[in-house]
Each structure stands twice: as structure tokens, then as C-alpha cells.
Design an enzyme around this catalytic site. Sequence first.
Site, PDB file in Angstrom:
ATOM      1  N   ILE A 485      38.469  23.988  49.753  1.00  0.00           N
ATOM      2  CA  ILE A 485      37.822  25.227  50.201  1.00  0.00           C
ATOM      3  C   ILE A 485      37.825  26.306  49.122  1.00  0.00           C
ATOM      4  O   ILE A 485      37.270  27.391  49.330  1.00  0.00           O
ATOM      5  CB  ILE A 485      38.509  25.772  51.471  1.00  0.00           C
ATOM      6  CG1 ILE A 485      39.999  26.015  51.208  1.00  0.00           C
ATOM      7  CG2 ILE A 485      38.314  24.820  52.640  1.00  0.00           C
ATOM      8  CD1 ILE A 485      40.723  26.655  52.380  1.00  0.00           C
ATOM      9  N   LYS A 508      47.431  25.713  48.500  1.00  0.00           N
ATOM     10  CA  LYS A 508      47.053  26.065  47.133  1.00  0.00           C
ATOM     11  C   LYS A 508      47.957  25.309  46.176  1.00  0.00           C
ATOM     12  O   LYS A 508      49.184  25.440  46.229  1.00  0.00           O
ATOM     13  CB  LYS A 508      47.183  27.571  46.911  1.00  0.00           C
ATOM     14  CG  LYS A 508      46.759  28.036  45.523  1.00  0.00           C
ATOM     15  CD  LYS A 508      46.816  29.552  45.418  1.00  0.00           C
ATOM     16  CE  LYS A 508      46.344  30.037  44.058  1.00  0.00           C
ATOM     17  NZ  LYS A 508      46.351  31.518  43.953  1.00  0.00           N
ATOM     18  N   ASP A 600      42.814  41.694  40.458  1.00  0.00           N
ATOM     19  CA  ASP A 600      41.709  40.732  40.471  1.00  0.00           C
ATOM     20  C   ASP A 600      40.972  40.781  41.807  1.00  0.00           C
ATOM     21  O   ASP A 600      40.687  39.745  42.407  1.00  0.00           O
ATOM     22  CB  ASP A 600      42.238  39.322  40.197  1.00  0.00           C
ATOM     23  CG  ASP A 600      41.125  38.360  39.775  1.00  0.00           C
ATOM     24  OD1 ASP A 600      40.060  38.839  39.346  1.00  0.00           O
ATOM     25  OD2 ASP A 600      41.314  37.134  39.893  1.00  0.00           O
TER      26      ASP A 600
END
EC number: 2.7.11.1
Length: 745
Positions: A485, A508, A600
Site C-alpha cells: 500500500i 512498514k 516531510d
Amino acid sequence: MEFDEIKKHSLNCNADVLSSLQASAPASSPHTVTLKVNAVAEATITEKRNQQQNVQKDFDSHNRDCDSPVSSTSELEKEFDDLRNLHTSSLTNSVVLGKSIGSLNGDYSVTSASSRTKTLENVVTIDSASGSTCLAIASPVDHIKKRIPNSRTPTRKALRIKFYRNGDRFYPGITIPVSNERYRSFERLYEDLTRLLEENVKIPGAVRTIYNMCGKKITSLDELEDGQSYVCSCNNENFKKVEYNTGSQPLSNLTLTNNSRSNNQRLAKCRPASPLKNGLLTGISPLPASGGGTGNGSPLIASRLSDRVSVVHPRIVTLIRSGTKPRRIMRLLLNKRNSPSFDHVLTAITQVVRLDTGYVRKVFTLSGISVVQLSDFFGSDDVFFAYGTERINYAEDFKLEAEEYRAINVIRKTMRTAGTTCKGPKPKMPIKSKKVYPPLVDSEVLKAATSPEDDSHATLLTSTGIEINELPLNIRNTYTLGRIIGDGNFAIVFKIKHRQTGDSYALKIIDKNKCKGKEHYIDAEVRVMKKLNHPHIISLILSVDQNTNMYLVLEYVSGGDLFDAITQVTRFSESQSRIMIRHLGAAMTYLHSMGIVHRDIKPENLLVKLDEHGNVLELKLADFGLACEVNDLLYAVCGTPTYVAPEILLEVGYGLKIDVWAAGIILYILLCGFPPFVAPDNQQEPLFDAIISGIYEFPDPYWSDIGDGVRDLIANMLQSDPDVRFTSEDILDHYWTIGNKGNDL
């Protein structure tokens, strides 16, 4: 019959012991007497030493309870000397045993009262000329104990005095402790006040006079009263009777000590809670203040507070400093922190413009209209003249020279919307980066699978270069692996499902081999995420660290990332954009309150939850790979080019507000579908030049149906100067963000 002199080191005996020695002396020979006396002395020496130690400990404890050990000791020594002299003058043919109680070293001595006696230190001497001995023991310990208090003797408490600057009704004053011990002379107080005032305000000279609030001159420290306020005058100025800022802060909150040289309290105000935090937008009234009193809950005060909240909103104003033309032009960010009242705005303006005459006394609009109330700063005018006590030339001062006019237009460059039309094709969004995965693993890995589920896992992992056996055992046994994803430079994100509950999560996997030398970023990401707990920030469920990979089990959001949502719908309505910027602003405010900068923020790192019609219900901030705690200015150049702030490119040091810049870029994109700063073919150098210039537009037809409120918010978020750029809290407090109360939360 003569008695032998008996010597015993540190011997202390009383009258009973000497009497027993006397009684036995006639009936015994000298040698026998000596032996008996020695036996008695040895039997009692241990007991007497213990008693001496107890007396000394008791006396030392009293010495510690006294405020001044040195002064107390000297008084005790003097008293003991008086007692000793009294005994010396009244006693004859007697031995006086004295203990120097007042001495700090605790030595003992034996003194003779007459020349007819023999005196030896630490020796008991018996008069040989008489058949009996008269012993007088001068021990003032009991008398001295009566004079030592049972608790610490209180010293004089320092006075808490508040001082104002003469004639300055805006200065909130400083509070310092004043006592005779701290200030031996009035001149010393003058010097300290001069130093403290110079650190807070501009003064014409040294403090030379102090007045009370009625204008009476104070000439000594004894005239100062605890808890009262006084006025400092420089260069012997006459007392100026004005309404001093006595209600600025409680006296207890303004204490200045010798070691706090930078306690400037003028702007140390608690920021009012954002309406998004205190329930104003959800129909829930904030809880009343503790205490239940009616003083602060009167309808009049409540109405004033309501008016103030409705008037004050974050905005940037332009200030023209009075002086010789061309005059200096600067900007100031006004918000609820520095603008709770008209006087506070004048104080904030004073700190920015720094007039030679001191405080700003008068403010005028560009058309020459005097600003007299708080709402005037938040109206249609955004350019103001600032004056002190100097004379105003109404005919010339409000005329701008060409250079001044150009400077103001440069400041307003980000608001140039009228008459701008996009020429050429519509600008495009930057391309979403895709990760190039490593080659497939050996076929032996596929053969190792023992079930269809493992086969699908292995096939999926093969495409990413990760082997099934590399997954941690607790993750492999608890979750089933799903599709990819998300991806990044160093990580891949899979959708996983809990085997028992069926709940979806995100896995992750960070490849350590691809971030050699940057391992601290991985550690920082995990460390930061473990600290976070916010409804609009992705939660960390589990972390597993192995030699080659780091595995993070994260909260899953069903709608995917914002970049894909923008690609599908191109642009969002103001209502939808408001929801997302509220949630992003709340997440940033939470991070920044903890001193954490994300570094970020971009659509790829914002996850959204959608309803059945594709409308955004919720937004969450993710991917803290570059996040870090801010203790000082940062200089590392990082982030994504389209969203990077100008101070990062200029390498002048940056802080929390780079996140606000990135959020401003995202808000711009949400409303029109492309970023404000673009370059042909996505070339970085022209893009960076455009970002540093800070010049952008709201071109038609893409912005023709978008209101001025959100344009104003974007313009304040995209200020090139970080000092005047909005904070994350200012985003939440802006009137556009607060609008449409009922439907957007």
C-alpha cells in the site's frame, strides 16, 4: 601529708570523686592512694567521656539551628568569659574546671583560681597546703541552653516591590526582592534597577529617583513597603502621573532574582486555547474556571471576552517606522498570543520598530486615520504608521515616497490575485515517486513455502526482495500479509490483518542496508512515534528491530494517501479542504508543542479516510522518518523539493515553521490541483529559485470561485520570513479555518 599529683589525660571529675579521694588519702600510703585514685579514675573516665560527647553534640545541634553560627558562638564565648571572671574573683584556694563551650574546636582546659594552686592543662590539681579541697566547677552549659532557641531564628523577610518606568503606561513593570542585606545603600538599588530596565525597555539614562504612586520621592529603603508599586525616574525626571499598567500580571508572577537577568515578562502571556481545542466549534461549552466565583463570570466580562475572541485573528500587518524618509518598513504577526488587548499590540509594535523615542504612542492607518481600538488592527487596513512622542506632520508624513511604495508592494506580492490569468497549459502535480525494487530472490525461497497462504506471502515478498523467513516470528504468527500500500526510498508498506480479530494494520519494513550512515533516522522515527498519541497521527502498534530490517506495525487508514485522492478528484471544495487543514493543523500543533518537527509533510504522507461518496472524513499524519526534536536551529537539507521551505534552501537554519510552509503548499494544491511553485519539466534549480523568491499567484480560472479568506490563510502560511509566518496554532485560529461550525468536524 602531701598528696601525689595525679595526672590523667582528658580527666574530668566532679566533687564526689574528689571527696572520695580525699577521704581515702589519710588512711593510705602515698602509693596506695595513687593506685586507688587511678582505679576510680579509670572506672569513671569512659562514663564522663560519653557525657562530654553528648553535651557537645547537643550544643552543636543548637549551633546548627541558629541563623548565624559565627555570631552565636562569639556571644556564647563572651558570656562564658564573664562567668569565668566572676568565679575567678570570688573563689580562693579552689580549682575551677572550665570547658570552653563557645569554642568551635571543642578543646577543654583547667584553670586555677589562685596563685596558691598548681595549674596543669587537662590535669586535676589538689591543693597540698590544706587538708581539704574546695572545688568549684564553672560550667555555663545549662545557662547557655536556655538562651538557644528551639527553632531557627527568623530573619527579616525581603520586601517584594514592583517598579514601573516613569511615564510609561504600557510597561508591565518588574518585581524584585528588596532588603537591607541585598542593597546596602540606595545607590546600589539604583544600579540594579537601571540594569533591569535596560534589559526590558529603552531608557534615557540611569535611574536617579524613585517615587511612590502618589508622586512622593523615596529617599531610603525604610520607606519602601512590601507589596507596593513604585515608579523609577531616569536623569531626575519629574514624576509623570499616568495610569500605569498595574493590572498586567499578578505580583507573584513577576519576581526577578539576581540570577534571572532575562525575565522579560512583557510577552510571557499564556496563549488562549484554540477554538478547535476548547469546544467552541462542537457546541460544547468550555468548563468554567475553578472557584465558582461570580467575579469573572459576569455578563459584562463574558461579552468583552467574546468580542475580543471574535475580533482577534492571526494576520500579518506592515509597519512604517517614523523618521527620515525613506522610512524603514517591517512586518509583524498579530495573533491571540501577543494581541489580547490594544495595549499589548502597541507593546508588540514597539519591540519590532524600536523607535528612538521609546514606546510607540500613536498608530495611524495609511490614510492618516488614528488607530484607537483593538479592532482597528484587524480591519481592512494592513499598513500602519508607528509614532512615539515626536511631532506629527499631517501634511507630509502620510505621503509615501516611490521607494517606500515599492517596498510595500514587494511585501504584498503574495497577494497579487486581481487580473492574473494562467497562461499556457495548467500546471501539473509532481510525479509520485515509485520505488525500484531489487531483483527477484532465488527459486529455492518459493519451494520453502509449506501452505498456499505461505506461497502467496512468498510470492508477494519475492517482488520486493524480502524473504518470508526474514519476517519476525511474532509478526508472522499474528498477522497475515496483504498487498503493498506504500513505498518510499528506504521502506515498503504492506497491509496486514490480525489473524484473530480481523483488524487491518500496516506493516512498514525499513531496509537498513539502503540507509547506511543514516541509521539515526530510523532510531529517531521509532523514538518519536513511541511518544505520540493523537487522533490525527498514525499510531505505532509494534516495533521489531533486526540486523537487516526494522519492522513497524502501524495503524491502518482505509482511504489511502492524499496524493492518490488528489489524482482522482483533481481539486477539493473549500469545505473539504477546511476539514483536512484542521486535522493537519491539529496534528502539527501537537507535534510542535512537544518540540518535534516532521520535516516531510506532503500528500504522500497524509492518509485519509473516505465515506461511500468519496468525501474525506478524516486525515492522519504518517511517516516520521525525518522527524526530530528541535533544541536549536537545524541546518540539514532534507524534505521533498515541492514542499521545502526557503530557509532550508538558503541554509540559514530552520525550526518548526517549515511544517507550516509545507502545509500551506498542500492547502494551495487541495483547492486548485497544482502547487504554487512550479518549474518546467520539474527541474529542481528553477523550482528552488521560485521558492526562494516567494512570488506566486492565484491564477484564474482555477481560483476565480475561491474566497479571499482561504487566500489570506495561504498567504500567511507561505511567508518567506519565518518570523512572520503563521504558527500551527495560528492556522487553527484563522477565521477561515473556524468557519462553517457545524458541518466540518
